[in-house]
Design a protein around this motif. Structure first.
Motif, mmCIF file in Angstrom:
data_model
loop_
_atom_site.group_PDB
_atom_site.id
_atom_site.type_symbol
_atom_site.label_atom_id
_atom_site.label_comp_id
_atom_site.label_asym_id
_atom_site.label_seq_id
_atom_site.Cartn_x
_atom_site.Cartn_y
_atom_site.Cartn_z
ATOM 1 N N ILE A 52 -34.207 -57.857 -11.166
ATOM 2 C CA ILE A 52 -34.311 -57.138 -9.633
ATOM 3 C C ILE A 52 -34.320 -58.253 -8.765
ATOM 4 N N LEU A 53 -34.415 -59.618 -9.215
ATOM 5 C CA LEU A 53 -33.621 -60.775 -7.921
ATOM 6 C C LEU A 53 -31.971 -61.242 -8.427
ATOM 7 N N ASN A 54 -31.741 -60.797 -9.426
ATOM 8 C CA ASN A 54 -30.389 -61.545 -9.308
ATOM 9 C C ASN A 54 -29.352 -61.334 -8.461
ATOM 10 N N LYS A 55 -29.047 -59.918 -8.130
ATOM 11 C CA LYS A 55 -28.382 -59.378 -7.238
ATOM 12 C C LYS A 55 -28.345 -60.113 -5.549
ATOM 13 N N ILE A 56 -29.523 -59.506 -5.552
ATOM 14 C CA ILE A 56 -30.414 -60.252 -3.908
ATOM 15 C C ILE A 56 -29.766 -61.110 -4.018
ATOM 16 N N LEU A 57 -30.707 -61.713 -4.544
ATOM 17 C CA LEU A 57 -30.215 -63.974 -4.712
ATOM 18 C C LEU A 57 -28.661 -63.679 -4.116
ATOM 19 N N GLY A 58 -28.457 -62.806 -5.541
ATOM 20 C CA GLY A 58 -26.561 -63.239 -5.323
ATOM 21 C C GLY A 58 -25.639 -63.231 -4.531
ATOM 22 N N VAL A 59 -26.724 -62.337 -3.599
ATOM 23 C CA VAL A 59 -26.066 -62.067 -2.091
ATOM 24 C C VAL A 59 -26.615 -62.749 -1.124
ATOM 25 N N LEU A 60 -27.811 -62.686 -1.071
ATOM 26 C CA LEU A 60 -28.033 -63.415 0.280
ATOM 27 C C LEU A 60 -28.146 -65.732 0.134
ATOM 28 N N THR A 61 -27.679 -65.348 -0.534
ATOM 29 C CA THR A 61 -27.436 -67.226 -1.278
ATOM 30 C C THR A 61 -26.022 -67.357 -1.088
ATOM 31 N N LYS A 62 -25.271 -66.618 -0.702
ATOM 32 C CA LYS A 62 -23.527 -66.756 -0.700
ATOM 33 C C LYS A 62 -24.141 -67.141 1.118
ATOM 34 N N PRO A 63 -22.899 -68.920 1.312
ATOM 35 C CA PRO A 63 -23.042 -69.448 1.911
ATOM 36 C C PRO A 63 -22.720 -68.827 3.754
ATOM 37 N N LEU A 64 -21.997 -67.697 3.478
ATOM 38 C CA LEU A 64 -22.135 -67.117 5.161
ATOM 39 C C LEU A 64 -22.907 -66.625 5.157
ATOM 40 N N VAL A 65 -23.634 -65.491 3.858
ATOM 41 C CA VAL A 65 -24.426 -64.667 4.822
ATOM 42 C C VAL A 65 -25.908 -65.938 4.652
ATOM 43 N N ALA A 66 -26.314 -66.300 3.982
ATOM 44 C CA ALA A 66 -27.415 -67.359 4.333
ATOM 45 C C ALA A 66 -27.466 -68.483 5.860
ATOM 46 N N LEU A 67 -26.149 -68.491 5.751
ATOM 47 C CA LEU A 67 -26.198 -69.378 7.091
ATOM 48 C C LEU A 67 -26.571 -68.374 8.486
ATOM 49 N N VAL A 68 -25.870 -67.128 8.615
ATOM 50 C CA VAL A 68 -26.246 -66.280 9.518
ATOM 51 C C VAL A 68 -27.801 -65.805 9.394
ATOM 52 N N VAL A 69 -28.057 -65.711 8.618
ATOM 53 C CA VAL A 69 -29.697 -64.987 8.010
ATOM 54 C C VAL A 69 -30.534 -65.680 8.163
ATOM 55 N N PHE A 70 -30.102 -66.951 8.317
ATOM 56 C CA PHE A 70 -31.343 -68.575 8.685
ATOM 57 C C PHE A 70 -31.271 -68.672 10.137
ATOM 58 N N SER A 71 -30.285 -68.186 10.781
ATOM 59 C CA SER A 71 -29.357 -68.297 12.052
ATOM 60 C C SER A 71 -30.580 -68.058 12.756
ATOM 61 N N PHE A 72 -30.672 -66.323 12.701
ATOM 62 C CA PHE A 72 -30.885 -65.182 12.893
ATOM 63 C C PHE A 72 -32.510 -65.214 13.114
ATOM 64 N N MET A 73 -32.777 -65.385 12.006
ATOM 65 C CA MET A 73 -34.181 -65.705 11.449
ATOM 66 C C MET A 73 -34.928 -66.911 12.384
ATOM 67 N N PHE A 74 -34.664 -67.714 12.573
ATOM 68 C CA PHE A 74 -34.938 -69.035 13.618
ATOM 69 C C PHE A 74 -34.888 -68.226 15.051
ATOM 70 N N SER A 75 -34.370 -67.607 15.258
ATOM 71 C CA SER A 75 -33.511 -67.125 16.770
ATOM 72 C C SER A 75 -34.976 -66.093 16.976
ATOM 73 N N LEU A 76 -35.177 -65.079 15.922
ATOM 74 C CA LEU A 76 -35.723 -64.196 16.511
ATOM 75 C C LEU A 76 -37.044 -64.589 16.013
ATOM 76 N N TYR A 77 -37.753 -65.674 15.682
ATOM 77 C CA TYR A 77 -38.728 -66.167 15.674
ATOM 78 C C TYR A 77 -39.081 -67.409 16.549
ATOM 79 N N HIS A 78 -38.218 -67.341 17.656
ATOM 80 C CA HIS A 78 -38.666 -67.775 18.297
ATOM 81 C C HIS A 78 -38.404 -67.041 20.018
ATOM 82 N N TYR A 79 -37.916 -65.885 20.109
ATOM 83 C CA TYR A 79 -37.950 -65.171 21.466
ATOM 84 C C TYR A 79 -39.306 -64.778 21.662
ATOM 85 N N PRO A 80 -39.259 -64.967 22.664
ATOM 86 C CA PRO A 80 -40.672 -64.951 23.505
ATOM 87 C C PRO A 80 -41.612 -64.412 22.768
ATOM 88 N N LEU A 81 -41.497 -63.009 22.708
ATOM 89 C CA LEU A 81 -42.414 -61.790 23.017
ATOM 90 C C LEU A 81 -42.570 -61.804 21.910
#
Length: 349
Positions: free
Chosen positions: A151-180
């Motif tokens: 179950i995890l193989n394909k999901i992790l295979g995509v999310l650990t790709k450098p570009l995907v991981a970089l975008v996901v992390f940056s987006f989550m950090f920015s989203l989390y600290h949006y005031p609302l």
């Protein structure tokens, strides 16, 4: 560009510190003129032992460490293709778990609900130090078992790709600290847990391509690694800049008494909060002597400067590794050249 940004943030950091110190000086002078009946700042100890030291979270950390040693030592022989855990891996894991308790279970966690700057210190350690420590602390055979789960193989295979991981992390950090978003997350224990865990997992994805040593997994080195961390620094900059450059408090849970009290329920037992009702606690200003906006700006600066320091260490380590490899190659080339010369000299004789 990154150098200029760092200089700008350092200037702002100094500016905020100076303004904060000036405010403290003025407050001190004013306090001297107040009547003896004026309310003094309250100590955080009024929230009790459970809120300060999170004994249940400490127990969870201890259980996690015990399970780690059982899995990597006593139970390791029940799995195929394993290798002994190294002292270096143990050190990384223990440091990661100790830091995890320090930022999420000790009084630092309580202070993180009072001071936004402390909250950002928590985030900095959680996302930029603890996450890579956990990756480096687990033996490769454990990671391989995780990636081998269907179950995890394909999901992790995509999310650990450098570009995907970089975008996901940056987006989550920015989203989390949006005031609302942050205000609503801090008002709900369920949302707070989900967002914190999700953000930490995103940090694991981000660090995976530059820290893992598992065969078959994406790994970036050299100039690509340097570019990866620099791009990450740039992507997170807008979120930090929003916090730093705004001149009014943007987080209700750090400025509004009612919202702040609701948010405190995340780390303070309800019966403790109820018992403090008679103290007329109106907000975090009763525990700190710094304007909320300065605390907010300082938080953004701390996150950005901390990120820069961590990334400089990563880049510096990569340069040292590259230099070491170059030296090895140079020595090998020199050795081969000497052998060739010796052969030529021997044949010449």
């Amino acid at each position: 560009m990154e150098i200029y940004l760092t200089q700008a943030f350092c200037y702002l950091f100094i500016n905020v510190i100076v303004r904060s110190l000036s405010y403290h000086a003025v407050s001190y002078i004013m306090d001297k003129d107040l009547s003896e009946g004026a309310m003094a700042m309250l100590p955080i100890s009024i929230f009790g032992f459970r809120a300060l030291w999170s004994p249940w979270f400490l127990l969870l950390i201890v259980v996690g460490i015990a399970f780690y040693f059982l899995l990597t030592m006593k139970w390791r022989h029940h799995f195929k293709d394993t290798e002994p855990v190294t002292p270096k891996q143990i050190s990384f894991f223990l440091m990661g778990m100790i830091l995890l308790y320090a930022v999420k279970g000790s009084p630092v966690d309580l202070l993180g609900h009072i001071l936004f700057a402390v909250h950002m210190v928590q985030m900095a350690f959680l996302l930029l130090v603890i996450a890579p420590f956990i990756i480096l602390g687990l033996p490769n055979w454990i990671w391989k078992k995780i990636f081998d789960v269907t179950i995890l193989n394909k999901i992790l295979g995509v999310l650990t790709k450098p570009l995907v991981a970089l975008v996901v992390f940056s987006f989550m950090f920015s989203l989390y600290h949006y005031p609302l978003i942050l205000d609503n997350v801090k008002l709900s224990p369920v949302l707070h847990t989900i967002f914190t865990v999700t953000l930490f997992i995103a940090a694991l994805f981000f660090w995976w391509p530059i820290t893992n040593s598992l065969n078959g997994q994406p790994k970036i080195v050299g100039l690509k690694k340097i570019g990866y961390v620099i791009l990450s620094a740039l992507l997170i900059t807008p979120a930090c800049a929003l916090i730093i450059f705004v001149d009014v408090p943007v987080y209700e849970t750090y400025s509004s008494g009612e919202a702040w009290l609701q948010a405190m329920a995340l780390c303070v037992p309800a019966n403790t909060l109820n018992s403090l009702a008679g103290l007329n606690i109106s907000g975090p200003e009763l525990f700190i002597n710094t304007p909320t906006v300065y605390d907010q700006q300082l938080g953004g600066i701390i996150m950005k400067v901390f990120q820069e320091i961590v990334y400089v260490v990563v880049i510096g380590t990569e340069f040292l590794r590259w230099h070491k490899d170059e030296q090895k190659n140079a020595d090998e080339i020199t050795r081969k050249d000497l052998l060739e010369r010796q052969k030529m000299y021997t044949h010449g004789l």
